[in-house]
Design an enzyme around this catalytic site. Sequence first.
Site, PDB file in Angstrom:
ATOM      1  N   ARG A 328      44.538  26.939  37.276  1.00  0.00           N
ATOM      2  CA  ARG A 328      44.851  25.650  36.646  1.00  0.00           C
ATOM      3  C   ARG A 328      44.832  25.774  35.126  1.00  0.00           C
ATOM      4  NH1 ARG A 328      45.596  20.103  38.162  1.00  0.00           N
ATOM      5  NH2 ARG A 328      45.758  20.828  40.299  1.00  0.00           N
ATOM      6  N   GLU A 720      41.161  12.799  36.729  1.00  0.00           N
ATOM      7  CA  GLU A 720      40.874  13.833  35.728  1.00  0.00           C
ATOM      8  C   GLU A 720      41.663  13.734  34.430  1.00  0.00           C
ATOM      9  OE1 GLU A 720      41.752  16.615  39.010  1.00  0.00           O
ATOM     10  OE2 GLU A 720      40.167  17.834  38.136  1.00  0.00           O
TER      11      GLU A 720
HETATM   12  N1  MTE Z   1      34.642   9.089  38.504  1.00  0.00           N
HETATM   13  C1  MTE Z   1      33.341   8.827  38.755  1.00  0.00           C
HETATM   14  N2  MTE Z   1      32.859   7.616  38.473  1.00  0.00           N
HETATM   15  N3  MTE Z   1      32.512   9.780  39.294  1.00  0.00           N
HETATM   16  C2  MTE Z   1      32.974  11.039  39.582  1.00  0.00           C
HETATM   17  O1  MTE Z   1      32.216  11.878  40.071  1.00  0.00           O
HETATM   18  N4  MTE Z   1      34.891  12.594  39.548  1.00  0.00           N
HETATM   19  C3  MTE Z   1      36.169  12.912  38.893  1.00  0.00           C
HETATM   20  C4  MTE Z   1      37.116  11.725  38.963  1.00  0.00           C
HETATM   21  N5  MTE Z   1      36.465  10.526  38.542  1.00  0.00           N
HETATM   22  C5  MTE Z   1      34.340  11.345  39.303  1.00  0.00           C
HETATM   23  C6  MTE Z   1      35.156  10.306  38.772  1.00  0.00           C
HETATM   24  C7  MTE Z   1      36.827  14.082  39.465  1.00  0.00           C
HETATM   25  S1  MTE Z   1      36.329  15.614  38.992  1.00  0.00           S
HETATM   26  C8  MTE Z   1      37.872  13.962  40.342  1.00  0.00           C
HETATM   27  S2  MTE Z   1      38.696  15.314  40.910  1.00  0.00           S
HETATM   28  C9  MTE Z   1      38.316  12.651  40.831  1.00  0.00           C
HETATM   29  O2  MTE Z   1      37.522  11.580  40.306  1.00  0.00           O
HETATM   30  C10 MTE Z   1      38.246  12.669  42.353  1.00  0.00           C
HETATM   31  O3  MTE Z   1      38.570  11.465  42.919  1.00  0.00           O
HETATM   32  P1  MTE Z   1      40.069  10.955  43.139  1.00  0.00           P
HETATM   33  O4  MTE Z   1      40.851  12.073  43.704  1.00  0.00           O
HETATM   34  O5  MTE Z   1      39.881   9.818  44.055  1.00  0.00           O
HETATM   35  O6  MTE Z   1      40.567  10.543  41.787  1.00  0.00           O
HETATM   36 MO1  MOS Z   2      37.470  17.285  40.425  1.00  0.00          MO
HETATM   37  S1  MOS Z   2      36.962  18.843  39.197  1.00  0.00           S
HETATM   38  O1  MOS Z   2      38.837  18.203  41.070  1.00  0.00           O
HETATM   39  O2  MOS Z   2      36.278  17.464  41.660  1.00  0.00           O
END
Ligand code: MTE
Ligand code: MOS
Length: 781
Positions: A328, A720
Site C-alpha cells: 500500500r 482512513e
Molecule cells: N474510527 C474509530 N472511531 N475507531 C477506529 O478504530 N479505525 C479506522 C477507521 N475509523 C477506527 C475508525 C480504520 S484503521 C479503518 S480501516 C476503518 O475505520 C475501518 O472501518 P470501516 O471499514 O467501516 O471504515
Molecule cells: Mo485499518 S489500518 O485498515 O484497520
Amino acid sequence: MTTTTEPITTSPLSRRPDDAVVGESLHHEAAALHVTGQALYTDDLVGRTGDVLHAHPVQVRAAHALVTRLDVSPAYDVPGVVRVLTAADVPGVNDAGVKHDEPLFPTEVMYHGHAVCWVLGETLEAARRGAAAVVVEHSELPSLVTVEEAIEAGSFQGAQPTLARGDSAAGLARATHVFEGVTTCAGQEHFYLETHSSLAYVDENGQIFVQSSTQHPTETQEIVAHVLGLSSHHVTVQCLRMGGGFGGKEMQPHGLAAVAALGATLTGRPVRLRLSRAQDMTMTGKRHGFHATWRVGFDDDGLLTGLEATLTSDGGWSLDLSEPVLSRALCHVENAYWIPDITVHGRIAKTNKTSQTAFRGFGGPQGMLVIEDIIGRCAPVLGIAPAELRRRNFYVEGQATPYGQVVRHPHRLADAWDQVTETASLDARRAQVDEWNAAHPHRKRGLAITPVKFGISFNFTAFNQAGALVHVYKDGSVLINHGGTEMGQGLHTKMLQVAATALGVPMSKVRLAPTRTDKVPNTSATAASSASDLNGGAVKNACDQIIERLAPVRAALLADGKPDASWEEVVSAAYFARVQLWAAGYFATPGLSWDPAAVRGTPFKYFAYGVAAAEVEVDGFTGAYATRRVDIVHDVGDSLSPLIDIGQIEGGFVQGVGWLTLEDLRWDESDGPGRGRLTTDSASTYKLPSFSEMPTELNVALLERAHEDGVVYGSKAVGEPPLMLAFSVREALRDACGAFGPRGRPVELAAPATPEAVYWALSAARDALRAAPRDGAGATP
Ligand code: MTE
Ligand code: MOS
C-alpha cells in the site's frame, strides 16, 4: 459551492430510493451507551461471568536473547495461581500469526518485553505475582533496534517488490532540476482507549467461545483453532464492539485470544486476558516507521519527470501485515501526482521491536509522506509556491497510476482543491500571513494546502467479499447481522440505515446483533476502510432477496383489494403463504485484480479524494506551535450517514496530526541494559493529540454531487483517507519555519514535527539568514 461536473450514472447497487434512510444525519447507533458508560466492551463481560481466571504475561526484558532456562514451579507457590501456560501445553501449532513466524510461547526473545509464558490466577494480582515468580534465564544475542541498523546489517524479511513504470533513469535525465534526499517517518501507537482483551470459555461439548476485541473475528477463530489443534467449527469468536482498533486489532488479537482459549481448555474455567496499557504498548505492534532515500526530477515548469526511491519499513520482529502494508505504501508513493517514469523499491527491515502492523492508512500515509516531503522541500528551490507546485502535478483524466490503474474522476481532486482555496480564502490569507510574518521577528505563521488520493479495497483481492444475514420476523421487525466489526467508526449505524433503506422500513424496525463467526462465516477483517462498501453490499443483497420474494405477496394483496397493505401486513401474509422471510446476503467487489510480486493491477474499486488547508503559528524561541485554522473538503461519495462521516473526517485528521506532529515513539537505542526498551510506554511520556492541539477553527465539508457508481447507495469509504489530510499541518509548519530564514531555502522537517523538531528546523533557517541574509538560492533539499 463548487460541485463536480461528471454525468451521474447509477447501477442498481448505487441507486438511492426517494425515501432513503441512508443519507440522513443520525448519531452513532450506540452513542447514548458510549457516553453513559453502559456500552459493553469485551472486558466488561468479566463481571457478568462466574469463576473467571485472569491471565498475566511473563515479559522478558531483553532486546534479543535465548531463553536458557524457564522454571515455572515457583509461580505455583504463589497463593491464587492456578496454572502456568507454556509451549508444552499447546496441542496444535505454537504460533500466533498467519505467516508462521510468531511463536506464541517463544524460546527466543525477539524484542524487549516479549512474553514467553502466561500465568493464570484467581485474581489478576495473583497472576501478576505468579508471573513475577517465574524464573527465566536468558543469554543475550546481538540486536538491531533501528531501521538504519537493520539496513546496515542487511536484516530484511519478506518480499522485496519493485514498483516501476517507464524508464526512471531517462525521466531523471530529462529533468532540468534533480534533487535527492532522505525522508524518514516515525511509527505510531494506536492508543485505542480499550486495550487488547479476550474472554474465552468452553461449553460442555468442547465448543470454544471467545469474545475478543478483534477487527478480524474469522482470523482470530482460525488462529485459536490452529493453536488448539481444532477445526474452525469448534471455535466461535464474537466481537461486541471495540473501544477503537485503528488497525491495531486487525492481526494482533489472535495470539492473545489463543492464550485465553488455551487456558480455558486446560482449566475448564473462563479465562480473561486484558493487557494493561503498558503491556499493550510494549507487546503489540504499531504503525511502521519508514526510511526512504530518493532522487526526483522536475522540468522547468515544475512538472515531475521521474522518481527513484527505496522505501524501507521497520517491520519489527515478525512479518505480521508488513508485506501488504508495504504494497500500500508503494501504491500511494505518488499520492495525487502524475509521475511518468518511476522506480520504487520496497523492503521490510527485521528489527528487535514489536511486530509492526496495520494502522489507519496501512502504509498509504508513509508512502504519500515521501512525495509530500519531496514537494515541500523542493518547491522553494524551484521558486514555485508549494501549493502551485502540487496543483500543477495533479493527475488529469486518462492517466494511470504507476501500477497501472486508471485514475477515475481526477477532477474531483481539482474541484475539492478549488473549493478549499475559495472557502478558506487562501489567496487573501497568504498575503495576511506574509504581512504578519514581516511584522513579527520571533513568531511566524505558515499556510499550506495538500491533497489526498487514497485507493479503496483490499489490495489482496480475495478479501473484497462480505456476508450478511437478515431476518424478518413475523411481526415485521428486522434483525441484521453482518461480517464487519464496530470500533467506533459507525459501521453498524450505516448498516442499519442500509437495511432500512433496502427494505423500505423505518430505522426503528431494524436491530443489529453482535458480530460473530457462527452467524456470518469466512469474513474479512474490518479494515481498508471498505467495511461499509462490502458489508453494505451484502446487507443490501440480503434485503433485495427478501423484497423480491415479497413482491408477489404484495401483488396478491393488491388483487385482494388491499393496495395500501402495511409492511407488517405484507410480512404476515408472506409467512402464511410460506415465503422465506430471511436471507443470507453476499457481496464481492467486481473488477479487481492485483499481482503483488509485479506490483501491478487494478487493486482499487475507486479512489477517495480530499483536500485540507492549514494555518499554524510557531514560536521562534521554543518551537511550540498552535494550529489556527483548518479547512477540509472531502469526497465520501453520496454519504451514507453524514454525521458519522464528518466525525470520521475530524477524527482521522486529528489522528494524522498526532502521527505527524506530536506522537514520538522512542526506543532505547543505547548499548545499556535497557537496549530495545520502549521508553514511551504510557500516556505521560507518549504525547497524544488532545483538546489543546485542536485547530481553533476546523471546517469540514463533504464534496457535493459526488455519487459513486457501483458502490452501495453511491457512497465512498471514509475510515482512513482523512488521516492523510494532516499533511497540511506538517507542510504549514514547514512554511512557518521557512519564514524564519531566507527565501528559496529548503526546509527539512522531521516527522513527527514535534515542537523540538520544529525548533531545530526554524533554528537552521534562522542561522541561514544570518549567514547569507539575501541569498538562499543554490541550496539543495
Ligand atoms: N474510527 C474509530 N472511531 N475507531 C477506529 O478504530 N479505525 C479506522 C477507521 N475509523 C477506527 C475508525 C480504520 S484503521 C479503518 S480501516 C476503518 O475505520 C475501518 O472501518 P470501516 O471499514 O467501516 O471504515
Ligand atoms: Mo485499518 S489500518 O485498515 O484497520
